[in-house]
Design a protein around this motif. Structure first.
Motif, PDB file in Angstrom:
ATOM      1  N   ASP A 239       1.052  -3.199  -8.124  1.00  0.00           N
ATOM      2  CA  ASP A 239      -0.316  -3.529  -7.721  1.00  0.00           C
ATOM      3  C   ASP A 239      -0.691  -2.912  -6.388  1.00  0.00           C
ATOM      4  O   ASP A 239      -1.681  -3.316  -5.761  1.00  0.00           O
ATOM      5  CB  ASP A 239      -0.481  -5.049  -7.641  1.00  0.00           C
ATOM      6  N   ALA A 240       0.095  -1.947  -5.922  1.00  0.00           N
ATOM      7  CA  ALA A 240      -0.162  -1.340  -4.622  1.00  0.00           C
ATOM      8  C   ALA A 240      -1.248  -0.266  -4.731  1.00  0.00           C
ATOM      9  O   ALA A 240      -1.099   0.684  -5.504  1.00  0.00           O
ATOM     10  CB  ALA A 240       1.119  -0.720  -4.076  1.00  0.00           C
ATOM     11  N   PRO A 241      -2.334  -0.386  -3.968  1.00  0.00           N
ATOM     12  CA  PRO A 241      -3.319   0.700  -3.913  1.00  0.00           C
ATOM     13  C   PRO A 241      -2.681   1.970  -3.363  1.00  0.00           C
ATOM     14  O   PRO A 241      -1.755   1.924  -2.552  1.00  0.00           O
ATOM     15  CB  PRO A 241      -4.386   0.167  -2.946  1.00  0.00           C
ATOM     16  N   ILE A 242      -3.181   3.116  -3.809  1.00  0.00           N
ATOM     17  CA  ILE A 242      -2.613   4.413  -3.455  1.00  0.00           C
ATOM     18  C   ILE A 242      -3.647   5.228  -2.687  1.00  0.00           C
ATOM     19  O   ILE A 242      -4.808   5.316  -3.091  1.00  0.00           O
ATOM     20  CB  ILE A 242      -2.195   5.190  -4.714  1.00  0.00           C
ATOM     21  N   LEU A 243      -3.210   5.809  -1.564  1.00  0.00           N
ATOM     22  CA  LEU A 243      -3.959   6.868  -0.900  1.00  0.00           C
ATOM     23  C   LEU A 243      -3.197   8.163  -1.137  1.00  0.00           C
ATOM     24  O   LEU A 243      -2.003   8.238  -0.837  1.00  0.00           O
ATOM     25  CB  LEU A 243      -4.078   6.607   0.602  1.00  0.00           C
ATOM     26  N   LEU A 244      -3.860   9.176  -1.665  1.00  0.00           N
ATOM     27  CA  LEU A 244      -3.179  10.426  -1.965  1.00  0.00           C
ATOM     28  C   LEU A 244      -3.340  11.383  -0.789  1.00  0.00           C
ATOM     29  O   LEU A 244      -4.457  11.788  -0.446  1.00  0.00           O
ATOM     30  CB  LEU A 244      -3.749  11.044  -3.239  1.00  0.00           C
TER      31      LEU A 244
ATOM     32  N   LEU B 151       3.557   8.540  -8.586  1.00  0.00           N
ATOM     33  CA  LEU B 151       3.157   8.253  -9.961  1.00  0.00           C
ATOM     34  C   LEU B 151       3.674   6.889 -10.404  1.00  0.00           C
ATOM     35  O   LEU B 151       2.933   6.098 -11.017  1.00  0.00           O
ATOM     36  CB  LEU B 151       3.692   9.346 -10.893  1.00  0.00           C
ATOM     37  N   TYR B 152       4.940   6.576 -10.096  1.00  0.00           N
ATOM     38  CA  TYR B 152       5.490   5.273 -10.475  1.00  0.00           C
ATOM     39  C   TYR B 152       4.775   4.124  -9.765  1.00  0.00           C
ATOM     40  O   TYR B 152       4.828   2.978 -10.227  1.00  0.00           O
ATOM     41  CB  TYR B 152       6.985   5.217 -10.162  1.00  0.00           C
ATOM     42  N   ALA B 153       4.101   4.406  -8.652  1.00  0.00           N
ATOM     43  CA  ALA B 153       3.355   3.354  -7.952  1.00  0.00           C
ATOM     44  C   ALA B 153       2.232   2.789  -8.804  1.00  0.00           C
ATOM     45  O   ALA B 153       1.761   1.668  -8.545  1.00  0.00           O
ATOM     46  CB  ALA B 153       2.798   3.894  -6.635  1.00  0.00           C
TER      47      ALA B 153
ATOM     48  N   LEU C  12       0.851  -1.183   0.000  1.00  0.00           N
ATOM     49  CA  LEU C  12       0.000   0.000   0.000  1.00  0.00           C
ATOM     50  C   LEU C  12       0.890   1.238   0.000  1.00  0.00           C
ATOM     51  O   LEU C  12       1.952   1.229   0.625  1.00  0.00           O
ATOM     52  CB  LEU C  12      -0.905   0.025   1.235  1.00  0.00           C
ATOM     53  N   VAL C  13       0.471   2.294  -0.690  1.00  0.00           N
ATOM     54  CA  VAL C  13       1.263   3.518  -0.780  1.00  0.00           C
ATOM     55  C   VAL C  13       0.412   4.700  -0.320  1.00  0.00           C
ATOM     56  O   VAL C  13      -0.701   4.900  -0.808  1.00  0.00           O
ATOM     57  CB  VAL C  13       1.754   3.762  -2.225  1.00  0.00           C
TER      58      VAL C  13
END
Length: 412
Positions: free
Chosen positions: A312-317, A306-308, A296-297
């Protein structure tokens, strides 16, 4: 048999500095390592010529607000580091730069590359950068911006390496006089991340992630818009809301933060976090391996986030300065696709939500906007570099290596 005489460590044979060298007549390549971020970016280009005995590589550290520690690192790995004042008085056959400061002073054909992915920010444009009032016009803060390619109205680089065909459109708007020297070659970080994906489990082992744990990677760029500037709000949540038996947390900080505030000070600020089990990733460790390892990121306005989209890691901004964002950047697409971190909702629940609503197809589309030459950066860039050097390429294909990560690199 040598017939010269040695006198106080000097020989009477020959003349000039080359008399001390074993190999002479090499093509001379200068690497402008303004910052640690630029140095790492350019290292992927240096690797394309590193085993060629016809090429001799020298590093220099131009003046820059964030160049603290770069020369020390280069000296530590045994690189030849030439003082900037000497470098600008010396002729070279090719220079590599991921930044623009001082590039007009270099006495060599210059190859300019981006220092990150996505051309994500906008800055005030230089006069003549585009039609309209320059006070109100803002250009990309990167390789397609006129301010970053010209000096006193003239294009400085002999070649401009672009990651994506879409960048030609941006260059046509912001600095059309650079189009004749522009070439689309792809993105080195994109290719290295893609080559590293099969080694995810090895990276997790190096990071000390247990099989039952999920690795949460919090990333921060530098500056007042960054997540690091608000870590006093995020860190308590990372420490108290994510049970250590289920989560391992890593913090990836932009090297500019350490360069400006000092390594010791940042280490002191984060001492309690380190004692509580948060892994603070040092700049020596390759961030690309840590990103590949993440489950997770929690990211901000940075290329790393952006490279995430490649993983397959979900992103929380966490934070995104929409007013300063380049609307043409894939970073804006990412900001619209990734769910935003809430200051009130439980963090574990938000991570679960991001995983349950993972927009795989959208992230894949965004990732394709990072590079239009996937897997071909080495091939295309090596060809460009050897053309500028005036040499024939080696008779073997360049290899895109997976990045390395060792447990011994993980102490800030």
């Amino acid at each position: 048999m040598f017939n010269g005489e040695f006198t106080e460590g000097r020989t009477t044979e020959g003349g000039g500095a080359d008399r001390w060298r074993t190999l002479t007549g090499r093509k001379k390549l200068l690497v402008l390592a303004h910052t640690e971020v630029y140095r790492r970016r350019l290292q992927d280009l240096v690797a394309l010529v590193e085993s060629d005995l016809r090429v001799e590589v020298t590093f220099t550290v131009p003046p820059h607000a964030f160049n603290g520690g770069v020369a020390r690192f280069l000296t530590g790995v045994g690189a030849e580091v030439m003082p900037w004042a000497e470098a600008v008085r010396t002729d070279f056959d090719l220079a590599l730069a991921a930044g623009s400061r001082g590039m007009e002073q270099v006495r060599a054909p210059l190859l300019r590359v981006p220092h990150g992915g996505g051309e994500m920010s906008l800055v005030a444009a230089a006069p003549g950068a585009a039609s309209g009032d320059a006070v109100r016009v803002r250009e990309p803060a990167g390789i397609t911006g006129r301010s970053y390619l010209t000096w006193r109205g003239a294009v400085v680089p002999r070649a401009v390496a672009l990651p994506h065909r879409d960048d030609l459109r941006a260059l046509r708007r912001w600095c059309p006089e650079a189009l004749p020297v522009a070439e689309v070659v792809g993105d080195p970080a994109y290719d290295r991340i893609a080559a590293s994906l099969p080694f995810r489990e090895a990276y997790r082992a190096a990071l000390g992630v247990e099989p039952e744990q999920r690795l949460v990677l919090a990333t921060s760029t530098w500056g007042q818009r960054s997540q690091f500037n608000h870590l006093d709000a995020l860190l308590p949540r990372l420490l108290t809301e994510l049970p250590r038996r289920h989560f391992r947390t890593a913090l990836l900080i932009h090297p500019n933060v350490l360069a400006r505030h000092s390594r010791l000070r940042v280490r002191s600020w984060l001492a309690d976090c380190s004692r509580a089990g948060v892994l603070v990733v040092p700049p020596e460790a390759d961030w690309r391996a840590v990103l590949v390892a993440a489950d997770l990121v929690v990211g901000d306005f940075s290329s790393v986030t952006l490279y995430a989209t490649m993983t397959d890691a979900p992103i929380l901004l966490a934070r995104y300065p929409y007013a300063d964002a380049n609307p043409a950047s894939p970073g804006v697409d990412m900001a619209l696709a990734a769910p935003a971190l809430s200051p009130t909702w439980p963090l574990a629940d938000q991570l679960a939500y991001a995983a349950a609503h993972y927009p795989r197809r959208e992230y894949r589309r965004i990732a394709r906007r990072i590079s239009s030459e996937p897997g071909r950066f080495g091939l295309r860039t090596r060809r460009l570099m050897y053309r500028l050097l005036g040499l024939g390429e080696p008779a073997f294909p360049p290899v895109t290596e997976p990045v390395a990560l060792h447990a011994g690199e993980l102490a800030l």
